[in-house]
Design an enzyme around this catalytic site. Structure first.
Site, PDB file in Angstrom:
ATOM      1  N   LEU B  22       0.819  -1.197   0.000  1.00  0.00           N
ATOM      2  CA  LEU B  22       0.000   0.000   0.000  1.00  0.00           C
ATOM      3  C   LEU B  22       0.855   1.250   0.000  1.00  0.00           C
ATOM      4  CD1 LEU B  22      -2.796  -1.007   2.554  1.00  0.00           C
ATOM      5  CD2 LEU B  22      -3.030  -0.767   0.102  1.00  0.00           C
ATOM      6  N   GLY B  23       2.040   1.150   0.533  1.00  0.00           N
ATOM      7  CA  GLY B  23       2.903   2.339   0.579  1.00  0.00           C
ATOM      8  C   GLY B  23       4.185   2.002   1.287  1.00  0.00           C
ATOM      9  N   GLY B  26      10.517   5.689   4.928  1.00  0.00           N
ATOM     10  CA  GLY B  26      11.854   5.421   5.438  1.00  0.00           C
ATOM     11  C   GLY B  26      11.875   4.337   6.492  1.00  0.00           C
ATOM     12  N   MET B  27      10.772   4.229   7.213  1.00  0.00           N
ATOM     13  CA  MET B  27      10.790   3.326   8.361  1.00  0.00           C
ATOM     14  C   MET B  27      10.319   1.923   8.032  1.00  0.00           C
ATOM     15  SD  MET B  27       9.457   5.621  11.467  1.00  0.00           S
ATOM     16  CE  MET B  27       8.100   4.540  11.429  1.00  0.00           C
ATOM     17  N   GLY B  28       9.615   1.787   6.967  1.00  0.00           N
ATOM     18  CA  GLY B  28       9.110   0.454   6.686  1.00  0.00           C
ATOM     19  C   GLY B  28       8.048   0.522   5.599  1.00  0.00           C
ATOM     20  N   LYS B  44       1.419  -2.567   8.839  1.00  0.00           N
ATOM     21  CA  LYS B  44       2.599  -1.713   8.772  1.00  0.00           C
ATOM     22  C   LYS B  44       3.752  -2.481   9.399  1.00  0.00           C
ATOM     23  CE  LYS B  44       3.936   3.016   9.958  1.00  0.00           C
ATOM     24  NZ  LYS B  44       3.389   4.289  10.413  1.00  0.00           N
ATOM     25  N   ASP B 138      -0.151  13.420  11.732  1.00  0.00           N
ATOM     26  CA  ASP B 138      -0.155  13.451  10.258  1.00  0.00           C
ATOM     27  C   ASP B 138      -1.568  13.437   9.725  1.00  0.00           C
ATOM     28  OD1 ASP B 138       0.905  13.603   7.741  1.00  0.00           O
ATOM     29  OD2 ASP B 138       1.537  11.495   7.651  1.00  0.00           O
TER      30      ASP B 138
END
Lengths: 287, 726
Positions: B22-23, B26-28, B44, B138
């Site tokens: 899905l996306g 930088g973190m994962g 995630k 966010d």
């Protein structure tokens, strides 16, 4: 509160998208191969045939549990029908006094056989794991109802259950999900070999084989009898493989059933098939 | 905009089978996964090297615990997490709808009331997030997904980079420029008030289609956020005043989320979808349906024919149209997919124009630049003119004929079009013969027909073998057995596509528990329509009871009585006219009083006659327009003049299709081959009187779009109630 209806065994769901009825023309062999309706003997027996697929003498249909059970034994598939490597599972046959019912909670449970079902039998088979392929679990079911209408209700309930429960729990560690079905009555979409055809596709996940893997259930009705074959996939088995494996045993059962209840059938029992591969009693309906 | 899994992606995480990406950041990575229960989840997964940084796991564990405490219908629930795994992961319920960003990009700003309702519901979600001790950090249009009953706030506050690393290098900003609060832009810690600022930006974006501090270079954007007043031009006064408070530079001056929700409260129900524009509602339905169509079944099934699918350890092919949170690129916003069984709500989108052929060859090799030969240009019609569907067949033949005659009467016509009609009488054997005959006629360029579904199925192969473009006007099955025609086009919304409008309408009419009776006597159309209707009702949150009645059943009244005993407030029935009429009579004898819908294949004169007074009030959602409707008035006048009678149902649709074929023939600039004509038809978009015709990229013969027209039985007649669009 969980409600159990006189629900039917799962049908196979066929996604109606595009070309999904792959392999479902498999049974087409039956239409050309089965004995044509013998109209020559008009007037020798009473009663119109309750099915368009073969000319049946209604008086020759089972009316007792015993007769129905005998018919089932003649019709239901042997392991060899599922191809090389297929063996019996343990337990091999179901308890004939019970049959599975789908509750409102979408969990299958065994219940006492209802009165309008004369007899039913489920056999379980397997193609054991080998190489990169996991074990393929197979089944065949034959159910004899008192009337064709009641058998037709069984198929209707399969479709209802699929809608009501697109995900179902088969056992505590097995589920089928994403169920889809496209039914075709006799004459629809090239179905010339059964009064009704249900093909249910889904995804099978089990503790032993993981998943999801392809799941396929095919069910047909001829007169008052429903026949079904199913396959629970595992690693290495594609959906096309499952269709391939179920084609012969299903076709064989239909052929034996038609022969057994055909108006001009000489004996009430068909001979036990003992050769591997498709049944020799088929009149030219090889795939 | 999901992406396929890469070879380095795991196949499973925490009991979820991963289907797509899905996306990624930088973190994962965030994946779409399927739990063993079949539920879809957004999973995630944090990169191990990131997770091993100091304090990360502790914070992650704490934030997951907090997220589990977030209790709001407008925030996605956490359904699993493992902070201690080497690659820690968190799974939240997957929302199949589009993001607010996509919706506004595709459908424009929301109306003022919509903005206020959206704001209220999101403020409630934020209140719950804040009450649980989290800050979202966010809030942006990409993190608000639209489900059937309202918005869902996703991706809150968990495992974000710490503020120290913000703003020091490109891509490391925490939060999205344009929606960041001034204090975040200055790398100060975010607080609940920062979320309120972001909410203010989001709502002003929803109201105007523009972020309030503009777009463009990140540093300029951040500067404007800190120093400039927001651009709220176009926002209505009542909302503007409240937005200015949310967008105050001083965090202490902003109202807390709870107060925002109170300010925006009014006395309308939250669950009303009326606050979203129709186009957005359609987008929501389409996306939800697309995802719930369980893509891995379809992909696998379609692949099963193409390959033997060896077990090479690769994940199965996944479709690339499961929505993500990025704004839609230009072009169609979504694809048509089956709703579970096969019907998908396709969003009408303007496709490309027809291609103009620069080079062309006749399929018999004749150079096209040669002087015109005396070769006939033949348009074939295969219809049931004398059988059970003769009313439809005759209407369509007349519509086509009128179009051809009008074209031929043009002084400047580039060729004369000849009509060749074959009557298949609604019989499948005859239909196959008719198709062979027309296909064998080398002068036939295209065929419109057949009228019925069975006869269409029987004729497919004959036309396909000879590359004849075949267009149906009324046959609308989603599949015809195992046929895979490559020169076939359905110019009518499919039985598996159309019910979504009816479902929305039932909802708008107040139904919340709908009984759906499918009569197998109605064959494949009844099954497809009824099954899809049941499914669509579920997608939009309406409970339903599905009942299937077999062909051999004799007593429909008993089934009806059982269904009514469960107190539905809506009833849908599909089947044959006679049997649906029996259901109508049985229903009229009960105390059921809610809206009733019959599947359009059964909605003919026979239903009215057989049901008598019991037909009153039944509604039909049909793909054919009423001949008296304004868009087809000129056609109706011409029809009356030519035939001495007004057009019947389906005549205008057939007229449209014939004119579409004629238009493409003219555009070809010379006699096209059958293949060329098919390509022109399939790739083009044609604006007809009744609808715009464009075809699905993936399933080439399905029509995009599901314009539906509503009828209601009044005084023993079908009374036209206009276009039905939710």
């Amino acid at each position: 509160m969980v409600v159990f209806r006189e629900a039917v065994r799962l049908g196979c769901a066929v996604a109606v998208c595009g070309s999904v009825l792959v392999g479902c023309t498999s049974g087409g062999g039956g239409s050309s191969g089965s004995s044509p309706a013998k109209k020559a003997a008009a007037g020798t027996t009473a009663g119109p045939s309750p099915t368009a697929v073969v000319d049946i003498d209604p008086a020759g249909l089972p009316t007792t549990s015993g007769q129905a059970a005998a018919l089932i034994r003649d019709v239901i598939a042997e392991p060899a029908a599922f191809g090389p490597g297929a063996v019996r599972r343990t337990p091999y046959e179901s308890d004939p006094r019970r049959w599975p019912v789908l509750g409102d909670d979408c969990v299958w449970q065994q219940r006492a056989l209802p009165k309008n079902v004369l007899a039913t039998l489920t056999r379980s088979y397997e193609i054991p794991a080998s190489g990169s392929k996991g074990p393929l679990r197979l089944s065949a079911v034959v159910t004899v109802h008192r009337t064709p209408e009641q058998a037709d209700w069984e198929n209707a309930e399969v479709l209802e259950e699929m809608m009501r429960c697109p995900a179902q729990r088969l056992r505590s560690d097995e589920v089928i999900t994403s169920l889809n079905n496209a039914p075709n009555s006799f004459g629809e979409s090239g179905n010339g070999y059964a009064d009704d055809v249900l093909t249910e596709l889904g995804a099978y996940t089990g503790a032993e084989v993981g998943g999801p893997h392809p799941y396929l259930w095919e069910q047909t009705r001829i007169g008052p009898v429903t026949l079904a074959v199913s396959a629970k996939g595992a690693e290495g088995w594609s959906r096309a493989d499952l269709f391939d494996r179920l084609r012969e045993p299903h076709s064989g059962m239909r052929t034996r059933l038609k022969s057994a209840i055909d108006r001009d059938a000489p004996e009430p029992e068909a001979p036990e098939p003992d050769a591997p591969g498709p049944d020799g009693s088929a009149k030219g309906d090889r795939r | 905009m999901t992406e396929k899994l890469t070879p380095t992606d795991p196949a499973r995480v925490g009991g979820h089978r991963l289907l797509a990406r899905l996306g990624a950041g930088g973190m994962g990575v965030v994946y779409l996964g399927r739990a063993e229960s079949g539920e879809l989840a957004a999973v995630k997964v944090i990169l191990p090297e990131y997770a091993d940084r100091t304090e990360f796991r502790t914070r992650f564990r704490r934030e997951v615990a907090a997220a589990r405490r977030v209790d709001s219908p407008w925030a996605v629930p956490v359904i699993g997490a493992d902070p201690d795994a080497p690659a820690p992961w968190l799974a939240t319920a997957f929302v199949p709808g589009p993001s607010l960003a996509e919706a506004v990009a595709a459908c424009g700003p929301l109306p003022p009331r919509g903005v206020r309702v959206l704001g209220r519901l999101l403020a409630r979600a934020l209140t719950a997030v804040h009450d649980a001790g989290l800050v979202h950090r966010d809030v942006k249009p990409g993190n608000v997904l639209l489900a059937a009953d309202g918005p869902r706030l996703i991706d809150f506050g968990i495992a974000r980079a710490t503020e120290e690393t913000a703003l020091t290098s490109a891509g490391m900003i925490v939060g999205t420029p344009g929606f960041l609060a001034p204090e975040q832009a200055r790398a100060r810690p975010a607080s609940p008030a920062s979320d309120v600022f972001a909410l203010g930006c989001l709502l002003s974006y929803a109201a105007t289609g523009r972020p309030p501090f503009g777009t463009g270079a990140v540093d300029a954007l951040l500067y404007r956020t800190v120093h400039d007043e927001p651009d709220l031009a176009g926002v209505t006064d009542d909302t503007r005043a409240f937005l200015e408070r949310c967008l105050a530079k001083d965090p202490a001056a902003r109202p807390p989320a709870r107060e925002v929700a109170e300010i925006l409260a009014d006395d309308t129900s939250d669950e009303d979808l009326d606050w979203l524009p129709d186009a957005v509602v359609r987008l929501v339905a389409e996306r939800s349906a697309a995802t719930l169509a369980l893509p891995d079944i379809e992909a696998t099934a379609l692949d099963a024919r193409a390959d033997g699918r060896p077990s090479d350890g690769q994940p199965p092919d996944v479709p690339s149209d499961v929505p993500a949170d990025a704004p839609a690129a230009s072009g169609p916003v979504g694809r048509r997919r089956f709703l579970l069984l096969g019907g998908a709500a396709a969003l009408l989108a303007a496709g490309g124009g027809a291609a103009l052929w620069a080079t062309r060859r006749d399929d018999d090799g004749t150079p096209s630049a040669a002087p015109p030969r005396a070769r006939r240009w033949v348009l074939g019609v295969q219809a049931d003119l004398t059988g059970p569907r003769k009313a439809l067949g005759q209407a369509q033949e007349r519509g086509v004929r009128l179009a051809v005659e009008q074209f031929n009467s043009r002084a400047d016509k580039p060729f004369t079009l000849t009509l060749r009609t074959v009557d298949d009488r609604g019989d499948e054997t005859r239909a196959a013969e008719a198709a062979r005959t027309l296909a064998a006629d080398r002068d036939v360029l295209a065929v419109i027909g057949s009228t019925g579904d069975g006869t269409t199925g029987a004729s497919l192969d004959s036309y396909d073998e000879q590359l004849v473009p075949q267009l149906t006007v009324s046959s609308a099955q989603s599949a015809y057995g195992t046929a895979q025609p490559r020169h076939f086009l359905q110019t009518v919304p499919g039985y598996t596509n159309l019910p979504v409008t009816a479902a929305f309408s039932l909802r708008a009419q107040g139904a919340r528990r709908v009984a759906v009776l499918i009569d197998r006597a109605g064959a494949v159309p009844a099954w497809e329509f009824g099954r899809t209707m049941f499914q669509n009702l579920g997608v939009i949150g309406i409970a339903g009871e599905p009942r299937v009645v077999p062909r051999l059943a004799e007593n429909l009244a008993a089934t009806v009585a059982e269904m009514v005993a469960h107190r539905p407030d809506g009833f849908v029935c599909t089947g044959t006219p006679a049997r649906v009429a029996a259901v109508a009579r049985a229903l009229a004898r009960t105390d059921f009083d809610g809206p009733r819908v019959l599947g359009h294949p059964a909605a003919g004169p026979e239903f009215l006659t057989a049901a008598g007074a019991a037909a009153e009030g039944w509604q039909v959602f049909a793909p054919y327009i009423a001949p008296s409707a304004a868009p087809v008035r000129a056609f109706a006048t011409a029809h009356r003049k030519r035939y001495g009678a007004p057009p019947a149902y389906w005549a205008a649709e057939a007229y449209d299709v014939a004119r579409m074929v004629i238009t493409r023939l003219v555009e070809a600039g010379g006699r096209p081959s059958r293949q060329q004509l098919y390509d022109l038809l399939a790739k083009g978009t044609y604006k007809g009187l009744v609808r715009t015709y464009a075809f699905d990229e993936e399933h080439r013969w399905w029509l995009k779009g599901y314009e539906t027209f509503r009828y209601e039985v009044k005084g023993g007649r079908y009374s036209y109630a206009g276009k039905a669009d939710a």
